[in-house]
Design a protein around this motif. Sequence first.
Motif, PDB file in Angstrom:
ATOM      1  N   ARG A 338       0.864  -1.177   0.000  1.00  0.00           N
ATOM      2  CA  ARG A 338       0.000   0.000   0.000  1.00  0.00           C
ATOM      3  C   ARG A 338       0.904   1.232   0.000  1.00  0.00           C
ATOM      4  O   ARG A 338       1.633   1.496   0.953  1.00  0.00           O
ATOM      5  CB  ARG A 338      -0.903   0.023   1.217  1.00  0.00           C
ATOM      6  N   GLY A 339       0.867   2.005  -1.084  1.00  0.00           N
ATOM      7  CA  GLY A 339       1.708   3.185  -1.184  1.00  0.00           C
ATOM      8  C   GLY A 339       3.173   2.815  -1.315  1.00  0.00           C
ATOM      9  O   GLY A 339       3.534   1.729  -1.783  1.00  0.00           O
ATOM     10  N   GLY A 340       4.042   3.706  -0.885  1.00  0.00           N
ATOM     11  CA  GLY A 340       5.472   3.473  -0.972  1.00  0.00           C
ATOM     12  C   GLY A 340       6.183   4.696  -1.522  1.00  0.00           C
ATOM     13  O   GLY A 340       5.661   5.813  -1.503  1.00  0.00           O
ATOM     14  N   CYS A 341       7.393   4.474  -2.005  1.00  0.00           N
ATOM     15  CA  CYS A 341       8.248   5.552  -2.491  1.00  0.00           C
ATOM     16  C   CYS A 341       8.714   5.244  -3.907  1.00  0.00           C
ATOM     17  O   CYS A 341       9.266   4.168  -4.169  1.00  0.00           O
ATOM     18  CB  CYS A 341       9.462   5.721  -1.579  1.00  0.00           C
ATOM     19  N   LEU A 342       8.503   6.182  -4.799  1.00  0.00           N
ATOM     20  CA  LEU A 342       8.801   5.985  -6.211  1.00  0.00           C
ATOM     21  C   LEU A 342      10.299   6.074  -6.483  1.00  0.00           C
ATOM     22  O   LEU A 342      10.973   7.013  -6.041  1.00  0.00           O
ATOM     23  CB  LEU A 342       8.067   7.049  -7.039  1.00  0.00           C
ATOM     24  N   ILE A 343      10.812   5.107  -7.223  1.00  0.00           N
ATOM     25  CA  ILE A 343      12.198   5.113  -7.704  1.00  0.00           C
ATOM     26  C   ILE A 343      12.154   5.207  -9.225  1.00  0.00           C
ATOM     27  O   ILE A 343      11.438   4.443  -9.877  1.00  0.00           O
ATOM     28  CB  ILE A 343      12.966   3.837  -7.304  1.00  0.00           C
ATOM     29  N   ILE A 344      12.914   6.138  -9.792  1.00  0.00           N
ATOM     30  CA  ILE A 344      13.069   6.243 -11.235  1.00  0.00           C
ATOM     31  C   ILE A 344      14.483   5.811 -11.597  1.00  0.00           C
ATOM     32  O   ILE A 344      15.461   6.291 -11.017  1.00  0.00           O
ATOM     33  CB  ILE A 344      12.811   7.673 -11.738  1.00  0.00           C
ATOM     34  N   CYS A 345      14.580   4.895 -12.553  1.00  0.00           N
ATOM     35  CA  CYS A 345      15.870   4.392 -13.014  1.00  0.00           C
ATOM     36  C   CYS A 345      15.985   4.604 -14.519  1.00  0.00           C
ATOM     37  O   CYS A 345      14.987   4.459 -15.246  1.00  0.00           O
ATOM     38  CB  CYS A 345      16.022   2.898 -12.722  1.00  0.00           C
ATOM     39  N   GLY A 346      17.179   4.931 -14.988  1.00  0.00           N
ATOM     40  CA  GLY A 346      17.399   5.092 -16.416  1.00  0.00           C
ATOM     41  C   GLY A 346      18.784   4.609 -16.814  1.00  0.00           C
ATOM     42  O   GLY A 346      19.771   4.896 -16.125  1.00  0.00           O
ATOM     43  N   TRP A 347      18.840   3.856 -17.897  1.00  0.00           N
ATOM     44  CA  TRP A 347      20.113   3.335 -18.413  1.00  0.00           C
ATOM     45  C   TRP A 347      20.287   3.830 -19.842  1.00  0.00           C
ATOM     46  O   TRP A 347      19.361   3.725 -20.662  1.00  0.00           O
ATOM     47  CB  TRP A 347      20.133   1.810 -18.397  1.00  0.00           C
ATOM     48  N   GLU A 348      21.466   4.353 -20.158  1.00  0.00           N
ATOM     49  CA  GLU A 348      21.715   4.895 -21.482  1.00  0.00           C
ATOM     50  C   GLU A 348      23.010   4.302 -22.042  1.00  0.00           C
ATOM     51  O   GLU A 348      23.937   3.995 -21.297  1.00  0.00           O
ATOM     52  CB  GLU A 348      21.834   6.426 -21.427  1.00  0.00           C
ATOM     53  N   GLY A 349      23.066   4.138 -23.361  1.00  0.00           N
ATOM     54  CA  GLY A 349      24.294   3.655 -23.984  1.00  0.00           C
ATOM     55  C   GLY A 349      24.026   2.712 -25.130  1.00  0.00           C
ATOM     56  O   GLY A 349      22.931   2.688 -25.716  1.00  0.00           O
TER      57      GLY A 349
END
Length: 531
Positions: A338-349
């Motif tokens: 229920r709910g939580g904390c958003l993590i955004i991840c990005g990988w480039e290359g």
Amino acid sequence: MKWWGWGDPDRRLSLPDAGIAALREELGVSPDDGSEPVDLSQVQLPEAQGIPDGVRAVAGEVLEGTEDRLRRAAGRSYPDLVRLRSGRLEQAPDAVLRPGDADAVQATLAACAEAGVAVVPYGGGTSVVGGVDAVAGEHDRVVSLDLARLRDVELDPVSLTARLGPGLSGPDAEAALGALGVTLGHFPQSFEEATIGGFAATRSAGQASSGYGRFDDLVTAIELTAPVGRMRTLDVPHTAAGPSLRELVLGSEGTMGVITEVRCRVRPAPAVRLYEGWMAADFESGREIIRELAQRHEAPDVLRLSDEEETRVSLDLAGTEGLAKRALDAYLSVRRRRGGCLIICGWEGEGESAKRRRSLSQRSLRAGGAVPLGSSAGRSWERNRYNGPYLRDELMSRGVLVETLETAHTWSRLDELYRAVAAALRGALGERSIVMCHLSHAYADGASLYFTFFARARPGEELDQWRAAKTAACEAIVATRGTITHHHAVGRDHAPDMPAEIGELGVETLRAVKERLDPAGIMNPGKLLLS
């Protein structure tokens, strides 16, 4: 840029009615609160003082119109915007000078030093710490030195370095480099308006700093044009020849001279960019996931963790353009969350390399209990990554005080810093306020915390409210031995806290260097506590 706010004058951010209603209820803001900026014709500036003929003769273009002076009179901090929107500014440059090259910059500074004219270097005008305030100090006149005409781009494709003019905006630099098949990879939230010279002068950190590094990590050589002459560091990958003069120039914020050339490391333009979202159980477990990623050297290029409050408010303000709230709640319920904390991840290359690194990161995310949200959350963040300043404009028009600040500490003291600053801000702003935070710029030994806070603006008392919140937060940062800034420079707003950061002897050392490079004291007076 809007003379009274941020970015494209024709662009206004559309916010969902439900999200605005909830925010008003929470903060106690009524629909009658707030106001639009005054008309440009109503702006009042101090009377301009004449520019000496000796300066005028060497400065290239000289702009003295009211709008030209207004546009270089302030940065984009909350106090700046309050003053701009009201149309009442106590300070403005007496003229705007636009030299055409580094030789003209040198001649202009020499002439200004001889005539006793203060000089404030100007790039994109995005400072949020008073860095471009038109302060004359002990001088009778002050000019804004606009570097927009210094826009050279030269690539060394073998060494993968590029020589860049300080007047290039972030998008213009990326467009020029992209045409040559490379990228700088520096994308701060101010990217759309900030310049190469500003990135260097403020030690900027971009949203992909976990992968590409901060801007000071990218700089291989730099040229400083000071009133007494020009200083250039050698274009080599590393040198042990004494203390680093390059490091002295980086972060100097126009107080030593003008940055007239920057050489940076670049990379081949990425073949793929993979962004996705995850939901950590809470901020504490999310921090542990990011710490492990950083210390195992498996961090994505983009890595940021929102606390519970920022996650909640972001979803409310995203409306139908963000994650569908009901679908998200149902999905998390299935995952017993229920709910939580958003993590955004990005990988480039390169494709296979990016996918391999993503797989390594996902292993740690799952081990830490994070739930995958898929690529739609990542794409939503990518689309809106530069929206923060536009959001601030809209909220100010609706009667909301909204400001940001950032700091950093070691992993062992990061939670202490987080709680102390959040408590200080809530204490200063009152119960009907929102204080939220995200963690970014992860290192093996620590990370940055970026706070955003909202409250109902008290008409006529906005600057007092802001000052009380800023003072409380800085006192909490100093008390916990965090840094007073991680990637927004110091400028004038944080200058009183410099002794706590580097000590009185450190401040005196920087003053001695400034006196050697700028004996007349004309360069950006009042900044960094150096004059």
